[in-house]
Design an enzyme around this catalytic site. Sequence first.
Site, PDB file in Angstrom:
ATOM      1  N   ASP A  50      -1.999   1.693   2.833  1.00 57.72           N
ATOM      2  CA  ASP A  50      -0.568   1.941   3.029  1.00 57.72           C
ATOM      3  C   ASP A  50      -0.345   3.413   3.378  1.00 57.72           C
ATOM      4  O   ASP A  50      -0.710   4.302   2.620  1.00 57.72           O
ATOM      5  CB  ASP A  50       0.205   1.581   1.759  1.00 57.72           C
ATOM      6  CG  ASP A  50       1.688   1.415   2.007  1.00 57.72           C
ATOM      7  OD1 ASP A  50       2.295   2.304   2.628  1.00 57.72           O
ATOM      8  OD2 ASP A  50       2.253   0.390   1.579  1.00 57.72           O
ATOM      9  N   SER A  99       7.242  -0.344   4.687  1.00 53.23           N
ATOM     10  CA  SER A  99       6.085  -1.175   4.357  1.00 53.23           C
ATOM     11  C   SER A  99       6.420  -2.655   4.361  1.00 53.23           C
ATOM     12  O   SER A  99       5.564  -3.491   4.687  1.00 53.23           O
ATOM     13  CB  SER A  99       5.533  -0.780   2.976  1.00 53.23           C
ATOM     14  OG  SER A  99       5.002   0.521   3.003  1.00 53.23           O
ATOM     15  N   HIS A 150       4.966  -4.993  -5.226  1.00 52.65           N
ATOM     16  CA  HIS A 150       5.400  -4.007  -4.244  1.00 52.65           C
ATOM     17  C   HIS A 150       5.436  -4.644  -2.848  1.00 52.65           C
ATOM     18  O   HIS A 150       4.945  -5.754  -2.641  1.00 52.65           O
ATOM     19  CB  HIS A 150       4.485  -2.787  -4.269  1.00 52.65           C
ATOM     20  CG  HIS A 150       5.189  -1.498  -4.034  1.00 52.65           C
ATOM     21  ND1 HIS A 150       5.204  -0.887  -2.810  1.00 52.65           N
ATOM     22  CD2 HIS A 150       5.925  -0.703  -4.856  1.00 52.65           C
ATOM     23  CE1 HIS A 150       5.907   0.235  -2.879  1.00 52.65           C
ATOM     24  NE2 HIS A 150       6.361   0.373  -4.117  1.00 52.65           N
ATOM     25  N   THR A 152       4.043  -4.475   0.209  1.00 51.03           N
ATOM     26  CA  THR A 152       2.944  -5.019   1.004  1.00 51.03           C
ATOM     27  C   THR A 152       2.382  -6.311   0.432  1.00 51.03           C
ATOM     28  O   THR A 152       2.338  -7.323   1.142  1.00 51.03           O
ATOM     29  CB  THR A 152       1.838  -3.970   1.190  1.00 51.03           C
ATOM     30  OG1 THR A 152       2.387  -2.822   1.846  1.00 51.03           O
ATOM     31  CG2 THR A 152       0.696  -4.525   2.020  1.00 51.03           C
ATOM     32  N   GLU A 273      -4.855  -3.724  -0.994  1.00 50.61           N
ATOM     33  CA  GLU A 273      -4.062  -2.592  -0.531  1.00 50.61           C
ATOM     34  C   GLU A 273      -4.404  -1.316  -1.288  1.00 50.61           C
ATOM     35  O   GLU A 273      -4.356  -1.286  -2.521  1.00 50.61           O
ATOM     36  CB  GLU A 273      -2.566  -2.856  -0.690  1.00 50.61           C
ATOM     37  CG  GLU A 273      -1.727  -1.730  -0.087  1.00 50.61           C
ATOM     38  CD  GLU A 273      -0.254  -1.777  -0.446  1.00 50.61           C
ATOM     39  OE1 GLU A 273       0.553  -1.348   0.388  1.00 50.61           O
ATOM     40  OE2 GLU A 273       0.085  -2.225  -1.567  1.00 50.61           O
ATOM     41  N   ASP A 278       0.186   6.117   0.626  1.00 45.58           N
ATOM     42  CA  ASP A 278       1.585   6.261   1.020  1.00 45.58           C
ATOM     43  C   ASP A 278       2.368   7.105   0.023  1.00 45.58           C
ATOM     44  O   ASP A 278       3.135   7.997   0.413  1.00 45.58           O
ATOM     45  CB  ASP A 278       2.208   4.874   1.136  1.00 45.58           C
ATOM     46  CG  ASP A 278       3.698   4.912   1.399  1.00 45.58           C
ATOM     47  OD1 ASP A 278       4.093   5.262   2.519  1.00 45.58           O
ATOM     48  OD2 ASP A 278       4.471   4.582   0.470  1.00 45.58           O
ATOM     49  N   HIS A 282       4.330  10.598   0.855  1.00 43.09           N
ATOM     50  CA  HIS A 282       5.751  10.845   0.597  1.00 43.09           C
ATOM     51  C   HIS A 282       5.942  12.135  -0.203  1.00 43.09           C
ATOM     52  O   HIS A 282       6.923  12.859  -0.008  1.00 43.09           O
ATOM     53  CB  HIS A 282       6.364   9.678  -0.181  1.00 43.09           C
ATOM     54  CG  HIS A 282       6.734   8.497   0.660  1.00 43.09           C
ATOM     55  ND1 HIS A 282       7.740   8.534   1.597  1.00 43.09           N
ATOM     56  CD2 HIS A 282       6.228   7.242   0.707  1.00 43.09           C
ATOM     57  CE1 HIS A 282       7.856   7.351   2.181  1.00 43.09           C
ATOM     58  NE2 HIS A 282       6.934   6.555   1.666  1.00 43.09           N
ATOM     59  N   HIS A 414       8.354   8.117   6.435  1.00 43.82           N
ATOM     60  CA  HIS A 414       7.378   7.494   7.324  1.00 43.82           C
ATOM     61  C   HIS A 414       7.474   8.088   8.729  1.00 43.82           C
ATOM     62  O   HIS A 414       8.500   8.650   9.120  1.00 43.82           O
ATOM     63  CB  HIS A 414       7.626   5.983   7.406  1.00 43.82           C
ATOM     64  CG  HIS A 414       7.346   5.262   6.136  1.00 43.82           C
ATOM     65  ND1 HIS A 414       7.531   3.898   5.992  1.00 43.82           N
ATOM     66  CD2 HIS A 414       6.911   5.685   4.926  1.00 43.82           C
ATOM     67  CE1 HIS A 414       7.218   3.531   4.763  1.00 43.82           C
ATOM     68  NE2 HIS A 414       6.833   4.612   4.103  1.00 43.82           N
TER      69      HIS A 414
END
Length: 457
Positions: A50, A99, A150, A152, A273, A278, A282, A414
């Site tokens: 991710d 995502s 989550h 994904t 995942e 990710d 962030h 993103h």
Amino acid sequence: MGMSLGKKLLLINAAALTCPGTINLAAETEESGNFYTYTTPENIIFLIGDGMGIEYVSAYRYLQDDARTAIVDDTAFDPYLTGMQSTHADDPEANVTDSAAAATAMAAGVKTYNSSIAVDNDRSAVQTVLEAAKAQGKATGLVVTSEVTHATPAAFAAHVADRQNMRAIADDYYDDRIDGAHKIDVLFGGGRDLLIRSDRNLVEEFQTDGYSYVDSRVELRQNRDSRVVGLFADRGLPYSIDRTNDVPSLAEMTESAIERLSRDDDGFFLLVEGSQIDWAGHDNDIVAAMSEMADFEQAFQTAIDFAQEDGDTLVIATADHSVGGLSVGADGYYDWDGDSVRTARRTPDFIAREILTGADVQETLDAYIGIELRSEEIAAVRKAARTEGFSATDDAIEAIFDARSHTGWTTDGHTGEDVPVYAAGPGRTQFAGHIDNTDIAKKLFRLLGADADITDE
């Protein structure tokens, strides 16, 4: 007599696929006019990093390189680079994907709006490749380092209009069935609070239906059951570099899932995942990002090792999008120096929490950063901790690593660039070249021999 172009291409293709470090597909390849067909893989392992844009792979390659060698060493991913995929969403307000929309595209083959969980723009449910695999009698699994609910993982096994409704996603995991059977046989990750709730205890409900439950690394290793729920944190797992011995790595969860799922004579589908690449992006945290890249690489290698031994497993790895606008080199420096990142013993998040619970600033920085700090760097952290709270303290520590390594960031959100696709095993070349994220699902449906209600464009 001269060799036909088709046969020449076939030989070139077979030779390319038998180079060192790749899985031999020549036995699965047969000529069919100007095209090539492949036997359907019995098993599919789909890994998603991710937020793992190509710049994350590049930075990680620099980081793990052995400086004593003449060339930059490959990561585990590099020998399997197959193509690139576009990632845009079908959202009237945003063409850069989140995502949820990206996972829905890769799971179901449809473009949709940000925050959607396996639903189309009209909020109707769309079939996923995991559901198609289960309908064929295959064992299925979800393995993540985020909450198991989550965006994904949810997009492969639930249908909810808004990704934020993680309780509804958890309920869907139990309530929504395929031919009367639960969709997911192995469920590993975080999110205890979302399955064990005051209004409903889904773990107990799964146990009533014959599942085991584990919540520690020791229990994961000891349990041998084919159907199991493993929840190792109340929400997301700690970053890899910050984990205690009681929390399994992504590779350990992946290995455990493969061992259980591979007992099924009909084969299996497993989604893995590396969720927190990710999260680190962030936060603009290069230490956490590289820690999570290492965790994901080890899980990828675990899948490759199984596929090489098994011979009938397709492994795909890609990202859903990139994040943070990471630049490998910044401020005009033509030098990305990973030494400070490599020697870090904990993430800035961890260090900031230690300081804000009363630990001495300089002693804590010295203990966990692993490089000699300048007085102004220590002073900046001390000032933030004294007057500005956690976020500022975390930022001050991250700034040390960014300045020392020449790492740059452009956003805390993103970004919309294409992302790499890696593949190995039967059907690998189906994912070659430039494809769209919806093509991942379309090709997986075909390899599964499943009919999906999607339209090729």
